[in-house]
Design an enzyme around this catalytic site. Structure first.
Site, PDB file in Angstrom:
ATOM      1  N   GLU A   7       0.833  -1.207   0.000  1.00 45.59           N
ATOM      2  CA  GLU A   7       0.000   0.000   0.000  1.00 45.59           C
ATOM      3  C   GLU A   7       0.871   1.262   0.000  1.00 45.59           C
ATOM      4  OE1 GLU A   7      -2.429   2.644   3.183  1.00 45.59           O
ATOM      5  OE2 GLU A   7      -2.166   0.515   3.610  1.00 45.59           O
ATOM      6  N   ASP A  41      -7.080   1.193   0.441  1.00 44.75           N
ATOM      7  CA  ASP A  41      -5.744   0.671   0.750  1.00 44.75           C
ATOM      8  C   ASP A  41      -5.398  -0.509  -0.159  1.00 44.75           C
ATOM      9  OD1 ASP A  41      -5.531   2.549   2.748  1.00 44.75           O
ATOM     10  OD2 ASP A  41      -5.876   1.134   4.395  1.00 44.75           O
ATOM     11  N   ASP A  98       0.773   3.886  -3.244  1.00 46.03           N
ATOM     12  CA  ASP A  98       0.390   5.288  -3.108  1.00 46.03           C
ATOM     13  C   ASP A  98       1.350   6.179  -3.886  1.00 46.03           C
ATOM     14  OD1 ASP A  98      -1.048   7.551  -1.787  1.00 46.03           O
ATOM     15  OD2 ASP A  98       0.897   7.834  -0.820  1.00 46.03           O
ATOM     16  N   GLU A 152      -4.483   0.527  -3.705  1.00 44.52           N
ATOM     17  CA  GLU A 152      -3.101   1.011  -3.776  1.00 44.52           C
ATOM     18  C   GLU A 152      -2.119  -0.153  -3.734  1.00 44.52           C
ATOM     19  OE1 GLU A 152      -3.678   5.403  -1.660  1.00 44.52           O
ATOM     20  OE2 GLU A 152      -2.983   3.693  -0.475  1.00 44.52           O
TER      21      GLU A 152
END
Length: 229
Positions: free
Chosen positions: A45, A118, A49, A121
């Site tokens: 995650e 989450d 991002d 990502e």
């Protein structure tokens, strides 16, 4: 490693086939079910991002070659925020293949915005590690699609917009109430309800109070716009 039928179908929805399917499995494994032999998706995650941010920043520069940094920043924030990631996750029905512990599953984890965002990502990071930046970029641009060119309408701060809506109609500012806080300290989940003086309200769940408030405000604005239409 052989993927289950559900995981294979999810690959089809993503439009990407993993050479190392174990990366996809890890990306879809929530901390509530991780163990010493089963890693969760938190590290992916973190990486995803950053990959998403680079792709979106580049896409925005290409989409509007004359935009200033001040114009680009809110558009960027709207495209990479957890709410948008969760929307994309719902678009590919990610929740059906998310691996959760029993307690998280019983509390509706497959529908929680924070968990979906989450995991989306993390999936991006898994694609990046499996196929490189070009592969991740192709998937992101395809899944985010028209959002990139329509983002101006979504870039406005939802809480500010809702307050302006209320004031324009002689109402007091919207009231935000924390309904619940759940999850472990390292990954809390907040549910916020926003309410107007005329009684209309909306609620949302996210990994921070700020995100939950913004999502609730956006949900209420969408409702108000729908009623007006």
């Amino acid at each position: 490693m052989r993927l289950s039928a559900d995981m294979s179908a999810f690959q089809d929805r993503l439009g990407y086939v993993f050479a190392r399917p174990e990366l996809l499995v890890r990306a879809l494994t929530h901390g509530s079910i991780s163990s010493s032999t089963r890693a969760d998706n938190q590290r992916l995650e973190f990486l995803g991002d950053r990959v998403l941010g680079l792709v979106m920043a580049s896409a925005l520069l290409e989409a509007d070659k004359d935009a200033s940094e001040g114009q680009l920043a809110p558009r960027f924030n709207a495209l990479v925020r957890k709410e948008t990631c969760a929307d994309v996750a719902r678009q590919v029905d990610l929740g059906t293949v998310l691996k959760l512990g029993r307690s998280e599953m019983m509390s509706g984890g497959r529908r929680k915005q924070a968990l979906l965002g989450d995991a989306m990502e993390a999936v991006i990071a898994a694609i990046y590690r499996d196929g490189g930046f070009d592969a991740a970029q192709e998937v992101i641009l395809r899944l985010w699609g028209a959002r990139i060119h329509q983002v101006e309408a979504d870039a406005r701060d939802a809480k500010t917009a809702l307050q302006e809506w209320a004031q324009a109609r002689g109402q007091k500012p919207p009231a935000y109430e924390l309904v619940s806080r759940s999850g472990p300290d390292h990954a809390p989940v907040f549910t916020i309800v926003v309410r107007l003086t005329d009684g209309r309200e909306a609620r949302a769940t996210a990994g921070s109070k700020r995100q939950a408030e913004q999502s609730a405000a956006r949900a209420l604005l969408d409702r108000l716009e729908g009623e007006a239409g």
